[in-house]
Every structure is written in structure tokens, then in C-alpha cells.
Motif scaffolding. Sequence first.
Motif, mmCIF file in Angstrom:
data_model
loop_
_atom_site.group_PDB
_atom_site.id
_atom_site.type_symbol
_atom_site.label_atom_id
_atom_site.label_comp_id
_atom_site.label_asym_id
_atom_site.label_seq_id
_atom_site.Cartn_x
_atom_site.Cartn_y
_atom_site.Cartn_z
ATOM 1 N N LEU A 44 0.809 -1.222 0.000
ATOM 2 C CA LEU A 44 0.000 0.000 0.000
ATOM 3 C C LEU A 44 0.841 1.271 0.000
ATOM 4 O O LEU A 44 0.735 2.105 -0.906
ATOM 5 N N GLY A 47 3.190 1.588 -3.083
ATOM 6 C CA GLY A 47 2.399 1.748 -4.303
ATOM 7 C C GLY A 47 1.800 3.133 -4.417
ATOM 8 O O GLY A 47 1.761 3.722 -5.499
ATOM 9 N N CYS A 76 -3.210 3.982 -9.547
ATOM 10 C CA CYS A 76 -2.744 3.498 -8.253
ATOM 11 C C CYS A 76 -3.735 2.493 -7.673
ATOM 12 O O CYS A 76 -3.356 1.417 -7.214
ATOM 13 N N LEU A 80 -2.910 -1.386 -6.868
ATOM 14 C CA LEU A 80 -3.005 -1.874 -5.485
ATOM 15 C C LEU A 80 -3.921 -3.091 -5.403
ATOM 16 O O LEU A 80 -3.575 -4.092 -4.761
#
Length: 577
Positions: A44, A47, A76, A80
Motif C-alpha cells: 500500500l 504503491g 494506483c 493496489l
Amino acid sequence: MANGRVERRLAVIMATDIVGYSRLTEADETRTLDTMKRLQTSILAPGITACGGRIVKLMGDGTLVVFNSAVDAVDCAISLQEALACDQQEQPTDDRILVRIGINLADVVIEGDDLLGDGVNVAARLQASATPGGICIADVVHRQLGAKGRSAFLDGGEIALKNITRPIHVWHWTDAPTIGPSMSQACARTSIAVLPFENLSNAPDQTFFSDGITEDIIGGLARFRALSVTAASSSFSFRGEHADIKEIGRKLGVTYLVDGSVRRAGERMRITARLIEVASGTHLWSEHYDRRLTDIFAIQDDVTRMIVSTLVGQIESADLRQALRKPPKSLAAYEFYLRGLAHIRGYEPDDNRQAHAMFQAAVDRDPQFALAHAYLALAIIAEQGYGNAPSDVLDAALAIARKAVSLDEAESGCQRMLAIIQFYRREFELAERHYRRAYLLNPNDANTLVQMGGLLARRGKLDEAMEWINEGFRLNPFPPPWYSATLGNALYILGRYEEAAAALKELPNPGPFTLARLVACHAQSANAASVEETKARLLQVCPDFSTEDFIRRGLLLERDEHRDLFRQGLLKAGLPA
């Protein structure tokens, strides 16, 4: 007010939340907290940073993030979710960590380190409306995306959000993983990032050229829909950094990295590229290209296509090696698909049957896996002798190939497989149409180029055929053996018999049809010793060989004069009529 700082501006807000957090902690609090901490630090946080986001605050099992760009926020969120899905795929269904993500674009108040305003509340409500493992975005965000980005979302219409007076038009990410035994859809694409190529020229203004090479490689790789390619905005954020390559790969959440350099000296340009496996740091491939600067942009296009095609082949080979190291019982859909590729390209007696089983297993585990359907169609006819398969088998394969195209019309590989099935059904005009579609979707796929050339040769369009075949060999300097079979067939029709024989000799474990072609090559080039040696091998594996049976079953040629050319060679060798 904290620190006395208040700022109001337009921002993209992303809210995340873990699904069923209370249930997970009640079942095993220590394991859940440890897993959350690991995911936060390994997936998390890095990223989000890599995509230009800033974590405003952590809220127990949730996160509030701000971005300057809607495109970056959506890229993003997708990366993720894909990374989280892959990370959790081996966990029991009830123990998996799934995240919901909501994204909004609105005017917000930044007070100290906090983010306030109605737009923040909407982002949180959008998150709650997302499916587990999914993404829900506001229409205002959707309108900021390009055509490709918009196509990744389904229209959810206007919905009422809790404590929000006005209805909000929402869109849902189409590739959200399903909760079940297979989450392979989100993991079915190998991930790769291309770092900005370094400008080693003395002139700083040449950076435009090295950046152009990088962006063209990213765009070229993105045409291969089996690859998940990190956006340029993310990979370019690492320009000039000298961090460990594994660390960069981890932050970007990718399996492979590509980097390189561009050096201009006088009237020459040298471009170097290399492919790195992130987990091991191993350099899987590297190459350099020297060119004269007669047309700098033509050079850019030419070298980019060669790099892209070679990279895809090297990545596929590495993926195959990894899949084959795993015991079959632990494989998900994508890995069954990779095993199927290894078998369909093999030349052992049982390879086609094994390929059929592997592709069927992939389809069973992921019914939406378009390429698995496409290759299943090929394996079905391969097991039954390709063009000699019974008509009902060819019909079944055609239906599966058409389904593959319907699942993903933009996947060039599906169009290519449909063309192959139509070729073996002797529907040459349709086959050529779908090969051309495959090429338009992905001009960097050397397989399409060679197969198209093979079809054109069989249709008698010989000059054009050799252009396609030669370009395919140029783009793929490490070709599979079937390239040589295609080349050998075209060269024989052209009357270049010795070259045709040399190509056909590249095939391992040649079967009776390949040996018959070799006999014809040697007979036409008056190589008596080779005729007798190859004829003996042919009659050993096929004692009842007949020329007319080979012409009928072994040749798929549109013109009678080309069938006669093979007939002449076989009869000249003294084989039975």
C-alpha cells in the motif's frame, strides 16, 4: 487550527478500507494485524508513493490519500487491488484481506496535515459502495480518464450515499476479483515497469530522445494484454534515483524491470536495454543496438519494436520456467495456461494432449480468461491432427475461438488463434482478415507476422509473404521451431529448395509431414544421398506413405500449381503415388 495552516484546493481523494475487519480480528487478531502491517509496508504505502499519492492519515483499517491527478489515483487503485489479490490468492477464502477503494475529485480544505470537506465524505461513501476487492469512482473522476481508462469501468448510474444529500453518479472497476477459490483474473498478467532510459550523450537536450524510447517501449508492451505495464508517470518518478533495483521493483509492485541507456556520438546512436527479474535481481536479457542517425525517429520506431518483441519472448520464457517449477496441484488459472503454452510448443508425442488438459484447467478455474479459451481451441485441433481433425472437432474449436474473441476483442492473441482455426478449416479469406486484425491490434507480435506470412505463401502471395516472415524473424531473434516450418514451406513454393531444407532441419522430432517436405526439397535440389536417407526415415515412421494422401491431408495450399510442385518433388524421390 493545527500549525495555523489552512489551504483550500481541488484534489483527488482516495479512501480505502478493509472488508470484514472486525470478523478477521475476532477470528485471529495477531495474524490479521501482522498481515495488515506487512501489506501496508510492502504494497500500500510504496504503491501510493510510486503513483504520486500522499497518505493523509491512517484510520485503523482504512487510509485517506490525496493525489494531484485523477489518472494517477485510478492507476494506483488498480495496481493496489491487483497486487493485493495476487498476494492473498493462496490464503483460504475466509482469511483473505480484501480492500474497498473509493475515489472522488472535489474542492477540499487542507488544515495542517488533515484533509476536510464534503468531498472527503463522498470518497469514504464511494469506498463503502465498492465491491470487495473493487474500486468505485465518481463520475467527475471517470471523465478525467482517457479512453482506455474509462473502458475499465462499468456505469453504476446515480446512487444515494449515506449522509450525502445529492445522488452521485458512480462507476465500478470491471476487473474486481471475485471472492472464491480462484482469484487468478487479477493475477493473470505479468507485471513490468520500464524505467526511463538514461541519456549518456554529451548534449542534455537529447533526453527527449531517450524519454521517447522509454515511452514507446511502454506503449508497445501495453499492447500485449497479458502484461500489466506500469504507467510512465509512475516509472518516470524514479528518474535519477540510484536505489537498489529490487527496492524500485518492490515499490512499483512489479515482477520485471526494464532499464537502459541511449548514447549519441557523432552520426551514430547506441541504445542498450536489459530485462531484470526483480525478486532475484537476475539480468535475464540484455542487448545493444547500433544505428546511423539517418532518420532519428525511424531509428526510434525500429529499435523499439525489436526491444518490445524480444522482451515479450524473454518474459514469457521466464514465466514458463517459474510455472514449471511448481507442482500442478498448487497452480491457478494463469499458471495452468503457462504450462499449456509449454506443451503446445513442444514436440513430444504427448504434448498436445497435455496442452489440452492444461488449457481446460485454466478455463475451468477462470471462465473469463480469454487467452486460455483461445489456446484451448488450438489444443483441441492439435490433438486431432490440426487440419485433419474431424469436422465436428473443427466446429467445436471454432466456437471456442469465437468465444475467446468475444471475451476480449482487443486481445490480438485471440484474433490470431481464431485466424489459425479458420486456416485449418480452409477458410483462407477469413483467416487473413483476422490475422490483419491481430496485427493492427499489436504490430509488435512477431508470431502474428510469421503466421500471416505463412498464410500468404499458401495463398500464392509470395513476395508479400516473405516480407511478413522476414520481419517476424527480425523482431524475434530467438524464434520457436515452428517459425522454421513456416519459412521452409514458403521457400519451397518459391523454388528455393536448399534453403527450404535448411529451415525444415531446424525442427526437432520431425513427423511424417515434415519428413515428406524434406524429401521433396532434397529431390528438387538433386541431393540424391539426402533423398535416400530422409526417405528411409519417412518410410520407417510411415510405412504406408502415399504422395496423394500427403497432398490431400498434409498440404493446405490454395493453388493447384503449388500442390503439383510438392507432388513433383515426392514422385521424383521415388515415393509411392
